[in-house]
Scaffold this motif. Structure first.
Motif: not given
Length: 322
Positions: A90-97, A134-144, A151-159, A196-197
């Motif tokens: 899933a996307t990290p946003v959906y998993a977090a929700k 690439d798996r670890y790069a994606r996991a890094e972005e997923f957890l970030t 934890t943040q309102e109005d959060y933006s990220y581009e990876g 890191r995570h």
């Protein structure tokens, strides 16, 4: 404080959930005992046996662990549940929700067991074609990203793998503790990701965890066990386990004389009396392990057995207060 988790099933291998052939006069075809009943009985055993938590492992052919975790959290009062999944589900946003909702409903008892490396054939069968670094790069972005929107309102990220614009949770999802994160692996990339995570980094028996160099991360150990009243009874049970799994008498492994580890499980584990296995576990505690994820089958029976006979020895010796 040392914590003890028990691994519970996300796949019903015992046929408990199978639909039986019923007589013609039966008008209610619903199965009287399904796979979730087996899971809930195992979870009830874990809570009554005073385990700190339960791990529902990621199984590509089993139940979805976050769904199973929701059922287990609902029927328990204090048991923590670590749900295993990989970042491709899933996307990290959906998993977090989804997880924020489960935290609200359970009193913040959900944890994440994030699996990064999958067998390539299994990964592709799950629709995931990433490989290597690439798996670890994606996991890094997923957890970030997951922690960012949590934890943040109005959060933006581009990876490379995920983009979020003005995201973040508001009430009632905001403000819950982020799930504890369990990671694993011994490669440099795996250890860097955990540094890191991770809250807990899980090692396998035989890994050189003392030389991993992780800081500010709890060391965990995944540990299959088979324990009985005395060593002789335990090894008789181990022999039966080996033969049921398709092994033969002449290929029955001997335990390692130095570590006591036996290669007759899926992986290495410990066999012996309650006292001898407890002594081996205490040795790992002395060497820095702070969390144990025990594995034993059949799930319900062995969970009660471990809770009644093994955990009290470890609680007493390690001043583990529940």
């Amino acid at each position: 404080m040392t914590t003890f988790l028990i691994t519970l099933p996300t796949r019903d291998n015992g046929g408990r959930g199978a639909r039986a052939e019923l007589p013609g006069f039966v008008t209610d075809p619903r199965a009287p005992f399904g796979p979730f009943d087996h899971l809930l009985n195992a979870g009830r055993a874990a809570e009554l046996a005073a385990f700190d938590g339960a791990l529902l492992p990621f199984d590509p052919w089993g139940e979805e662990s976050l769904v199973a975790a929701g059922s287990l959290l609902r029927q328990s009062r204090w048991l923590r549940v670590a749900a295993g999944f990989h970042p491709g589900v899933a996307t990290p946003v959906y998993a977090a929700k989804v997880s924020a909702s489960l935290q609200r409903f359970s009193g913040d008892r959900l944890d994440w067991r994030v699996v990064v490396d999958l067998d390539p054939e299994v990964a592709r069968a799950q629709g995931d074609f990433l490989e290597g670094a690439d798996r670890y790069a994606r996991a890094e972005e997923f957890l970030t990203v997951a922690r960012g929107v949590w934890t943040q309102e109005d959060y933006s990220y581009e990876g490379r793998f995920y983009q979020v614009l003005a995201g973040g949770f508001l009430s009632p999802l905001a403000g819950r503790p982020f799930p504890r994160v369990y990671l694993s692996g011994t490669s440099p990339r795996a250890l860097e990701l955990s540094a890191r995570h991770a809250d807990v980094h899980l090692f396998d028996p035989g890994d050189d965890y003392e030389g991993s160099g992780l800081r500010d991360v709890t060391y965990g150990l995944r540990l299959p066990v088979l324990v009985r009243d005395d060593d002789e009874e335990a090894w008789r049970a181990a022999r039966r386990l080996w033969l049921r799994g398709g092994g033969t008498e002449d290929t029955l492994p001997e335990p390692d004389p130095d570590t006591g580890l036996w290669n007759g499980f899926p992986g290495l584990g410990l066999v012996g009396s309650y006292e001898s296995v407890a002594a081996r576990i205490r040795d790992h505690v002395d060497r820095g392990i702070g969390a144990f994820v025990l594995e034993a089958t059949p799930y319900v029976e062995e969970t009660y057995r471990l809770g009644e006979r093994l955990l009290p020895l470890l609680v007493k010796e390690n001043a583990h207060v529940r």
